[in-house]
Design a protein around this motif. Structure first.
Motif, PDB file in Angstrom:
ATOM      1  N   ILE A 109       8.941  33.210   0.361  1.00 32.54           N
ATOM      2  CA  ILE A 109       9.529  33.155  -0.908  1.00 32.54           C
ATOM      3  C   ILE A 109      11.035  33.565  -0.647  1.00 32.54           C
ATOM      4  O   ILE A 109      11.838  32.706  -1.330  1.00 32.54           O
ATOM      5  CB  ILE A 109       8.969  34.494  -1.423  1.00 32.54           C
ATOM      6  CG1 ILE A 109       7.384  34.419  -1.835  1.00 32.54           C
ATOM      7  CG2 ILE A 109       9.711  34.847  -2.758  1.00 32.54           C
ATOM      8  CD1 ILE A 109       6.687  35.558  -2.223  1.00 32.54           C
ATOM      9  N   ARG A 110      11.336  34.325   0.039  1.00 31.10           N
ATOM     10  CA  ARG A 110      12.867  34.490   0.167  1.00 31.10           C
ATOM     11  C   ARG A 110      13.642  33.381   0.771  1.00 31.10           C
ATOM     12  O   ARG A 110      15.025  33.187   0.502  1.00 31.10           O
ATOM     13  CB  ARG A 110      13.157  35.743   1.402  1.00 31.10           C
ATOM     14  CG  ARG A 110      14.461  36.039   1.736  1.00 31.10           C
ATOM     15  CD  ARG A 110      14.398  37.129   2.465  1.00 31.10           C
ATOM     16  NE  ARG A 110      13.900  36.877   4.110  1.00 31.10           N
ATOM     17  CZ  ARG A 110      13.047  37.414   4.598  1.00 31.10           C
ATOM     18  NH1 ARG A 110      12.372  38.710   4.272  1.00 31.10           N
ATOM     19  NH2 ARG A 110      12.828  36.870   5.784  1.00 31.10           N
ATOM     20  N   ASP A 111      12.979  32.477   1.595  1.00 29.15           N
ATOM     21  CA  ASP A 111      13.649  31.316   1.963  1.00 29.15           C
ATOM     22  C   ASP A 111      13.831  30.020   1.354  1.00 29.15           C
ATOM     23  O   ASP A 111      14.158  28.836   1.756  1.00 29.15           O
ATOM     24  CB  ASP A 111      13.392  31.140   3.573  1.00 29.15           C
ATOM     25  CG  ASP A 111      13.722  32.062   4.576  1.00 29.15           C
ATOM     26  OD1 ASP A 111      14.779  33.045   4.232  1.00 29.15           O
ATOM     27  OD2 ASP A 111      13.020  32.514   5.593  1.00 29.15           O
ATOM     28  N   THR A 112      12.913  30.151   0.244  1.00 26.15           N
ATOM     29  CA  THR A 112      12.956  29.144  -0.894  1.00 26.15           C
ATOM     30  C   THR A 112      14.235  28.722  -1.345  1.00 26.15           C
ATOM     31  O   THR A 112      14.880  29.576  -1.943  1.00 26.15           O
ATOM     32  CB  THR A 112      11.787  29.502  -1.804  1.00 26.15           C
ATOM     33  OG1 THR A 112      10.604  29.654  -1.169  1.00 26.15           O
ATOM     34  CG2 THR A 112      11.909  28.083  -2.738  1.00 26.15           C
ATOM     35  N   ALA A 113      14.710  27.281  -1.133  1.00 26.09           N
ATOM     36  CA  ALA A 113      15.942  27.030  -1.485  1.00 26.09           C
ATOM     37  C   ALA A 113      16.128  26.706  -2.796  1.00 26.09           C
ATOM     38  O   ALA A 113      15.096  26.240  -3.345  1.00 26.09           O
ATOM     39  CB  ALA A 113      16.511  25.798  -0.748  1.00 26.09           C
ATOM     40  N   SER A 120      14.817  23.453  -4.357  1.00 25.92           N
ATOM     41  CA  SER A 120      13.467  22.897  -4.316  1.00 25.92           C
ATOM     42  C   SER A 120      12.804  23.378  -5.582  1.00 25.92           C
ATOM     43  O   SER A 120      11.657  23.265  -5.785  1.00 25.92           O
ATOM     44  CB  SER A 120      12.843  23.426  -3.081  1.00 25.92           C
ATOM     45  OG  SER A 120      12.794  24.872  -3.011  1.00 25.92           O
ATOM     46  N   LEU A 121      13.607  24.252  -6.417  1.00 23.53           N
ATOM     47  CA  LEU A 121      12.864  24.773  -7.569  1.00 23.53           C
ATOM     48  C   LEU A 121      12.179  23.965  -8.568  1.00 23.53           C
ATOM     49  O   LEU A 121      11.363  24.157  -9.046  1.00 23.53           O
ATOM     50  CB  LEU A 121      13.789  25.768  -8.240  1.00 23.53           C
ATOM     51  CG  LEU A 121      14.296  27.215  -7.610  1.00 23.53           C
ATOM     52  CD1 LEU A 121      15.303  27.974  -8.156  1.00 23.53           C
ATOM     53  CD2 LEU A 121      13.099  27.874  -6.966  1.00 23.53           C
ATOM     54  N   GLU A 162       0.177  22.261 -12.939  1.00 29.09           N
ATOM     55  CA  GLU A 162       0.866  22.739 -14.214  1.00 29.09           C
ATOM     56  C   GLU A 162       2.395  23.674 -13.734  1.00 29.09           C
ATOM     57  O   GLU A 162       3.080  23.895 -14.684  1.00 29.09           O
ATOM     58  CB  GLU A 162       0.017  23.888 -14.978  1.00 29.09           C
ATOM     59  CG  GLU A 162      -0.347  25.067 -14.631  1.00 29.09           C
ATOM     60  CD  GLU A 162      -1.451  24.914 -13.436  1.00 29.09           C
ATOM     61  OE1 GLU A 162      -2.276  26.013 -13.503  1.00 29.09           O
ATOM     62  OE2 GLU A 162      -1.949  23.965 -12.967  1.00 29.09           O
ATOM     63  N   TYR A 163       2.667  23.796 -12.582  1.00 30.95           N
ATOM     64  CA  TYR A 163       3.680  24.508 -11.929  1.00 30.95           C
ATOM     65  C   TYR A 163       4.519  23.467 -11.241  1.00 30.95           C
ATOM     66  O   TYR A 163       3.957  22.762 -10.344  1.00 30.95           O
ATOM     67  CB  TYR A 163       3.083  25.683 -11.348  1.00 30.95           C
ATOM     68  CG  TYR A 163       2.467  26.681 -11.941  1.00 30.95           C
ATOM     69  CD1 TYR A 163       2.889  27.042 -13.116  1.00 30.95           C
ATOM     70  CD2 TYR A 163       1.496  27.249 -11.408  1.00 30.95           C
ATOM     71  CE1 TYR A 163       2.025  28.376 -13.780  1.00 30.95           C
ATOM     72  CE2 TYR A 163       0.704  28.486 -11.849  1.00 30.95           C
ATOM     73  CZ  TYR A 163       1.041  28.860 -13.244  1.00 30.95           C
ATOM     74  OH  TYR A 163       0.317  29.705 -13.760  1.00 30.95           O
ATOM     75  N   ASP A 164       5.994  23.669 -11.491  1.00 35.63           N
ATOM     76  CA  ASP A 164       6.754  23.129 -10.319  1.00 35.63           C
ATOM     77  C   ASP A 164       7.132  24.724  -9.609  1.00 35.63           C
ATOM     78  O   ASP A 164       6.404  25.504  -9.979  1.00 35.63           O
ATOM     79  CB  ASP A 164       8.081  22.448 -11.101  1.00 35.63           C
ATOM     80  CG  ASP A 164       8.801  23.523 -11.981  1.00 35.63           C
ATOM     81  OD1 ASP A 164       8.640  24.799 -11.882  1.00 35.63           O
ATOM     82  OD2 ASP A 164       9.706  23.008 -12.317  1.00 35.63           O
ATOM     83  N   ARG A 186       3.443  24.376   0.885  1.00 31.49           N
ATOM     84  CA  ARG A 186       3.046  22.843   0.946  1.00 31.49           C
ATOM     85  C   ARG A 186       4.153  22.148  -0.038  1.00 31.49           C
ATOM     86  O   ARG A 186       4.568  21.038   0.320  1.00 31.49           O
ATOM     87  CB  ARG A 186       1.542  22.504   0.300  1.00 31.49           C
ATOM     88  CG  ARG A 186       1.494  21.049  -0.063  1.00 31.49           C
ATOM     89  CD  ARG A 186      -0.160  20.842   0.304  1.00 31.49           C
ATOM     90  NE  ARG A 186      -0.558  20.873   1.628  1.00 31.49           N
ATOM     91  CZ  ARG A 186      -1.539  20.294   2.214  1.00 31.49           C
ATOM     92  NH1 ARG A 186      -2.504  19.515   1.207  1.00 31.49           N
ATOM     93  NH2 ARG A 186      -1.851  20.312   3.414  1.00 31.49           N
ATOM     94  N   ALA A 187       4.494  22.644  -1.126  1.00 30.79           N
ATOM     95  CA  ALA A 187       5.510  22.091  -2.327  1.00 30.79           C
ATOM     96  C   ALA A 187       6.651  22.088  -1.446  1.00 30.79           C
ATOM     97  O   ALA A 187       7.735  21.134  -2.010  1.00 30.79           O
ATOM     98  CB  ALA A 187       5.560  23.031  -3.661  1.00 30.79           C
ATOM     99  N   THR A 188       7.186  22.713  -0.359  1.00 27.64           N
ATOM    100  CA  THR A 188       8.425  22.791   0.022  1.00 27.64           C
ATOM    101  C   THR A 188       8.517  22.402   1.475  1.00 27.64           C
ATOM    102  O   THR A 188       9.475  22.557   2.107  1.00 27.64           O
ATOM    103  CB  THR A 188       9.082  24.228   0.061  1.00 27.64           C
ATOM    104  OG1 THR A 188       8.174  25.275   0.448  1.00 27.64           O
ATOM    105  CG2 THR A 188       9.635  24.662  -1.537  1.00 27.64           C
ATOM    106  N   GLY A 189       7.508  21.834   1.908  1.00 28.98           N
ATOM    107  CA  GLY A 189       7.348  21.144   3.436  1.00 28.98           C
ATOM    108  C   GLY A 189       7.262  21.953   4.380  1.00 28.98           C
ATOM    109  O   GLY A 189       7.855  21.666   5.560  1.00 28.98           O
ATOM    110  N   ARG A 190       6.835  23.475   4.162  1.00 28.91           N
ATOM    111  CA  ARG A 190       6.725  24.095   5.261  1.00 28.91           C
ATOM    112  C   ARG A 190       5.381  24.618   5.585  1.00 28.91           C
ATOM    113  O   ARG A 190       4.312  24.307   4.914  1.00 28.91           O
ATOM    114  CB  ARG A 190       7.503  25.618   4.830  1.00 28.91           C
ATOM    115  CG  ARG A 190       9.032  25.320   4.504  1.00 28.91           C
ATOM    116  CD  ARG A 190       9.865  26.634   4.233  1.00 28.91           C
ATOM    117  NE  ARG A 190       9.418  26.869   2.739  1.00 28.91           N
ATOM    118  CZ  ARG A 190       9.864  27.950   2.132  1.00 28.91           C
ATOM    119  NH1 ARG A 190      10.282  28.844   2.607  1.00 28.91           N
ATOM    120  NH2 ARG A 190       9.364  27.944   0.711  1.00 28.91           N
TER     121      ARG A 190
END
Length: 197
Positions: free
Chosen positions: A24-28, A31-32, A40-42, A132-136
């Motif tokens: 969570i902390r390292d989500t750029a 990528s939001l 239903e979610y980005d 998965r959404a952020t390629g990690r």
């Protein structure tokens, strides 16, 4: 031979939080707007949903009421990453408090321990969605997965009636316990099953 006491919800949440918080902390910020396995979610909406879960389940631990009718955009606030981490800490503390697992909790009057497992599950599968959404990659604590498996099987029929889970996904025989857990919720964990587009 004595039976071991089952793990406490607070301890399971502490372990889940240890794995979830760095992702969570390292989500750029860039990528939001990315799509997630939850149609239903980005990424932004997914994080706001999980933030809302973390806050509301603190109240449920104390046998208070929760309000999921409106999800505020907490990511619009400065320092949301630090706030998120602090609220996860409060969630762990709330479910570690004496009596948190006793009695019933929530509007549906479910056993408090079942409600606790719901938030452990969210802090596990939605963090997988985020990864998965952020390629990690995301590897949950196997001990947490082991405790969730039976609970998720038990709650699955109700969750499907409420459209919380989708229909289960068939997986090959060599699937891991976590992959099977994801499949029970309607997620397909195979790399080729979903693309960020």
């Amino acid at each position: 031979m004595t039976n071991e006491a089952p793990p406490r919800i607070g301890d399971l949440l502490r372990s889940a939080a240890t794995r979830a918080t760095p992702l969570i902390r390292d989500t750029a910020d860039s990528s939001l707007g990315s799509p997630t396995p939850c149609a239903e979610y980005d990424v932004r909406a997914l994080l706001n949903h999980l933030f809302d879960v973390v806050v509301n389940f603190q109240a449920l631990a104390a046998k208070g009421s929760a309000d999921f009718s409106r999800i505020p955009d907490r990511l619009a606030e400065g320092g949301w990453r630090e706030s998120f981490e602090a609220e996860i800490g409060k969630l762990v503390d709330a479910w570690s408090a004496p009596g948190a697992e006793e009695g019933t909790s929530g509007a549906m009057g479910l056993p408090a321990r079942t409600v606790g497992f719901m938030v452990v599950l969210d802090l596990t599968v939605h963090v997988w969605d985020l990864a998965r959404a952020t390629g990690r990659s995301f590897d949950p604590d196997p001990a947490v997965v082991a405790e969730l498996v039976d609970e998720v099987e038990r709650m699955a029929p109700m969750a499907r009636r409420m459209s919380v889970f989708e229909e289960p996904v068939d997986l090959p025989a060599d699937a891991t316990a976590f992959e099977r857990l994801l499949a029970t919720t309607g997620r397909d964990p195979r790399p080729e099953a979903w693309s960020r587009g």
